[in-house]
Write an enzyme that holds these catalytic residues in place. Structure first.
Site, short mmCIF file in Angstrom:
data_model
loop_
_atom_site.label_atom_id
_atom_site.label_comp_id
_atom_site.label_asym_id
_atom_site.label_seq_id
_atom_site.Cartn_x
_atom_site.Cartn_y
_atom_site.Cartn_z
N ASN A 33 -3.18 -14.93 1.06
CA ASN A 33 -2.70 -15.07 2.51
C ASN A 33 -3.60 -16.18 3.32
OD1 ASN A 33 -5.07 -13.32 3.00
ND2 ASN A 33 -4.10 -11.71 3.73
N ALA A 80 -8.40 -9.01 -2.23
CA ALA A 80 -8.83 -7.90 -1.63
C ALA A 80 -9.92 -8.29 -0.62
CB ALA A 80 -9.27 -6.95 -2.46
N TYR A 146 -14.90 0.89 0.84
CA TYR A 146 -14.42 -0.28 -0.09
C TYR A 146 -14.13 0.20 -1.38
CZ TYR A 146 -15.05 -3.94 -3.24
OH TYR A 146 -14.84 -5.11 -4.39
#
Ligand code: UDP
Length: 334
Positions: A33, A80, A146
């Site tokens: 993205n 990520a 995370y």
């Protein structure tokens, strides 16, 4: 296997994987993205050979269409968010991007009939283990969102694989990824930059006047934290080895590290030697959530697949990273 989808291929590690796969003659499609990645990295990495699909993992129908359009046979999943501190202040963003994003990817793969995936996991899934080195069978008890967002993805992979016998996956638990491809055309470009080697090199470049050592009162030889730094190209090699070995029914978990511990002071010293510059460093307070030492037992992947890190020299890793930083002081300039 020829047609590979690399999610997060515009990022630091993903772009190194794209470079390697393109050089090996794979047909590479990148899904990114470009929120934190750099579109130009895909071109630079592949010499224009890899295709970039600007899409978000959570857009399941779009991901499914991309998998089908490019007849993808295997996915290497790097995409990520990866700031531990940010994951503490904005946990839902991490569960959404990392965990829900991965579930969306799996749904798309299911719909498109893609049955192999290599997943970027992390040593942060182990939390603070009671002993070192870390072996894969140790308890996984993350100490931040995370780590949990990655561990939950591992769990989703296990459960999905349990219900789909023709599916095969590997979760690779990275230690501290370092260095750059020696060509110097791609590298690390994060904003903000918090990782030790880029901080050291930004200091060498004069972009940061001085750096801080986060604590020198740990129970380690020089009092600073110990980490296991692995060269990004060694890490990428492991992905290719694992991907080509994956069979239906596989559920593989491997630590990716060198097995060698390096202190913060040793990293700074390597930076001084490599750059020939001063790198002013002052001792500051400990950073919350930093375990004193983390290093891998990388023996499992060596025994099972014959992979071992070639570079075990922190100076070499810093020198390769310096090649990129020196020639690209503004990163990709995007
Ligand atoms: N570190 C430091 N100063 C910095 C950045 C990092 O002393 O400006 C230390 C940090 O406390 C840790 C090690 O360097 O012990 C590696 O940190 P990094 O953020 O690179 O990776 P982490 O191990 O947190 O994933």
């Amino acid at each position: 296997m020829h047609n590979i989808l690399v999610t997060g291929g515009a990022g630091y590690i993903g772009s190194h994987c794209v470079k390697r796969l393109a050089a090996d003659g794979y047909s590479v499609t990148v899904l990114d993205n470009c929120g934190r990645g750099h579109a130009v990295a895909v071109d630079r990495a592949s010499g224009g050979k890899a295709r970039l699909e600007r899409a978000d993992l959570r857009d399941t129908p779009r991901v499914e269409a991309i998998l089908k359009d490019h007849a993808i046979e295997a996915v290497i999943h790097f995409a990520a968010l990866a700031y531990v501190g940010e994951s503490v202040t904005d946990p839902l963003r991490y569960y959404d991007n990392n965990t829900a994003g991965s579930v969306s990817l799996l749904r798309a793969m299911d719909a498109a009939g893609v049955k192999r995936i290599v997943f970027s996991s992390t040593c942060a899934t182990y939390g603070e283990p009671a002993s070192m080195p870390i072996v894969e069978t140790m308890p996984q008890q993350p100490i931040n969102p995370y780590g949990w967002s990655k561990l939950m993805t591992e769990r989703a992979l296990i459960d999905y694989a349990g219900a789909n016998q023709d599916f095969g996956f590997a979760a690779l638990r990275y230690f501290n990824v370092a260095g750059s491809d020696p060509d110097g055309v791609i590298g690390e470009d994060h904003a903000p930059e918090t990782h030790i080697i880029p901080v050291v090199l930004n200091c060498a470049l004069g972009k940061v006047p001085k750096m801080s050592v986060f604590g020198d009162d740990y129970d380690t030889p020089d009092g600073t934290c110990i980490r296991d730094y692995i060269h990004v190209n060694d890490l990428v090699n492991a992905h290719v080895v694992v991907m080509t070995a994956l069979n239906a029914g596989d559920q593989r978990f491997y630590n990716l590290g060198t097995g060698t511990g390096t202190t913060v002071m040793q990293v700074i010293e390597a930076g001084r030697e490599v750059t020939g510059r001063a790198i002013p460093a002052e001792i500051g307070p400990r950073r919350a959530g930093d375990p004193p030492e983390l290093y891998a037992d990388p023996g499992k992947i060596r025994r099972e697949l014959g992979w071992e890190a070639e570079c075990k020299d922190i100076k070499q890793m810093v020198a390769d990273a310096w090649g990129w930083f020196k020639n690209n002081p503004e990163g990709y300039g995007e």
